[in-house]
Design a protein around this motif. Structure first.
Motif, PDB file in Angstrom:
ATOM      1  N   GLU A  56     -10.417 -34.321 -14.407  1.00  0.00           N
ATOM      2  CA  GLU A  56     -10.091 -33.322 -13.407  1.00  0.00           C
ATOM      3  C   GLU A  56     -10.876 -32.110 -12.700  1.00  0.00           C
ATOM      4  OE1 GLU A  56      -6.125 -31.972 -14.955  1.00  0.00           O
ATOM      5  OE2 GLU A  56      -4.914 -33.647 -14.043  1.00  0.00           O
ATOM      6  N   HIS A  57     -11.579 -31.680 -13.925  1.00  0.00           N
ATOM      7  CA  HIS A  57     -12.771 -30.830 -13.890  1.00  0.00           C
ATOM      8  C   HIS A  57     -13.807 -31.412 -13.008  1.00  0.00           C
ATOM      9  CE1 HIS A  57     -16.163 -28.271 -14.473  1.00  0.00           C
ATOM     10  NE2 HIS A  57     -15.433 -27.393 -15.106  1.00  0.00           N
ATOM     11  N   ASN A  58     -14.331 -32.445 -13.434  1.00  0.00           N
ATOM     12  CA  ASN A  58     -15.206 -33.120 -12.630  1.00  0.00           C
ATOM     13  C   ASN A  58     -14.922 -33.330 -11.248  1.00  0.00           C
ATOM     14  OD1 ASN A  58     -16.453 -33.245 -15.052  1.00  0.00           O
ATOM     15  ND2 ASN A  58     -16.533 -35.783 -15.126  1.00  0.00           N
ATOM     16  N   LEU A  59     -13.582 -33.854 -10.965  1.00  0.00           N
ATOM     17  CA  LEU A  59     -13.449 -33.956  -9.800  1.00  0.00           C
ATOM     18  C   LEU A  59     -13.427 -32.774  -8.905  1.00  0.00           C
ATOM     19  CD1 LEU A  59     -10.842 -36.976 -10.151  1.00  0.00           C
ATOM     20  CD2 LEU A  59     -13.084 -37.169  -8.924  1.00  0.00           C
ATOM     21  N   LYS A  60     -12.953 -31.643  -9.508  1.00  0.00           N
ATOM     22  CA  LYS A  60     -12.854 -30.478  -8.510  1.00  0.00           C
ATOM     23  C   LYS A  60     -14.152 -29.917  -8.175  1.00  0.00           C
ATOM     24  CE  LYS A  60      -8.465 -29.238 -10.469  1.00  0.00           C
ATOM     25  NZ  LYS A  60      -7.678 -28.333 -11.500  1.00  0.00           N
ATOM     26  N   ASP A  61     -15.158 -30.237  -9.288  1.00  0.00           N
ATOM     27  CA  ASP A  61     -16.550 -29.818  -8.980  1.00  0.00           C
ATOM     28  C   ASP A  61     -17.195 -30.767  -7.874  1.00  0.00           C
ATOM     29  OD1 ASP A  61     -16.502 -27.902 -10.700  1.00  0.00           O
ATOM     30  OD2 ASP A  61     -17.811 -29.032 -12.255  1.00  0.00           O
ATOM     31  N   LEU A  62     -17.036 -32.140  -7.981  1.00  0.00           N
ATOM     32  CA  LEU A  62     -17.392 -32.868  -6.818  1.00  0.00           C
ATOM     33  C   LEU A  62     -16.791 -32.735  -5.580  1.00  0.00           C
ATOM     34  CD1 LEU A  62     -17.567 -36.198  -9.154  1.00  0.00           C
ATOM     35  CD2 LEU A  62     -19.665 -34.872  -8.266  1.00  0.00           C
TER      36      LEU A  62
END
Length: 162
Positions: A56-62
């Motif tokens: 979830e964190h990765n996707l928000k960053d991307l």
């Protein structure tokens, strides 16, 4: 453009890499969230929960980079479960191709190498079938970068909200 000037858009190649990472992680995030209730082992359930939070964190960053993508436009819409299922299958076969290609370089035994080659060729064929399934149904607009990126945003947001 000087190195001090801020870029207005991402480069095409980095945009496509961000697309690949977003699509891959969003599809697996949905799968991990669907499987979480069925994980019985408490330690494994904790690993799943940590993986879900990390993705979830990765996707928000991307997703933060998507407004910088070339020719990016925002549109509202919904994806159905068929798109997730097909994307999950496509991602699996894509990674199987990579895994078998890498494994062949480690094979010392001719019979092992030949088996891996057969599996690699089969994985390539299955990837093509999954890709064509998605392309024909408009689930993977491979030749339309703005639509491809729009689909990534929807899928990632859906995975985060699941």
């Amino acid at each position: 453009m000087s190195s001090k000037e801020k870029k207005k858009t991402l480069a095409w190649h980095e945009t496509l890499e961000i697309h690949e990472l977003t699509a891959f992680q969003a599809n697996h995030l949905m799968g991990f969230k669907m499987m979480l209730p069925e994980v019985a082992d408490p330690a494994l359930k904790t690993l799943y929960s940590h993986t879900i939070a990390a993705l979830e964190h990765n996707l928000k960053d991307l997703l933060g980079f998507y407004p910088l993508a070339p020719s990016y436009t925002r549109k509202a819409g919904q994806e159905d479960l068929t798109a997730f299922q097909a994307g999950h299958l496509l991602g699996f076969w894509k990674n199987a191709v990579r895994s078998y290609a890498n494994s062949i370089t480690e094979a010392a035994t001719p019979q092992v190498r030949e088996t891996m080659r057969k599996h690699l060729n089969a994985a390539i064929e299955m990837h093509a079938k999954a890709f064509n399934f998605m392309l024909e149904r408009g689930l993977y607009p491979a030749y339309d970068l703005p639509k491809l990126l729009e689909n990534d945003v929807k899928t990632a947001q859906k995975a985060i909200a699941l």
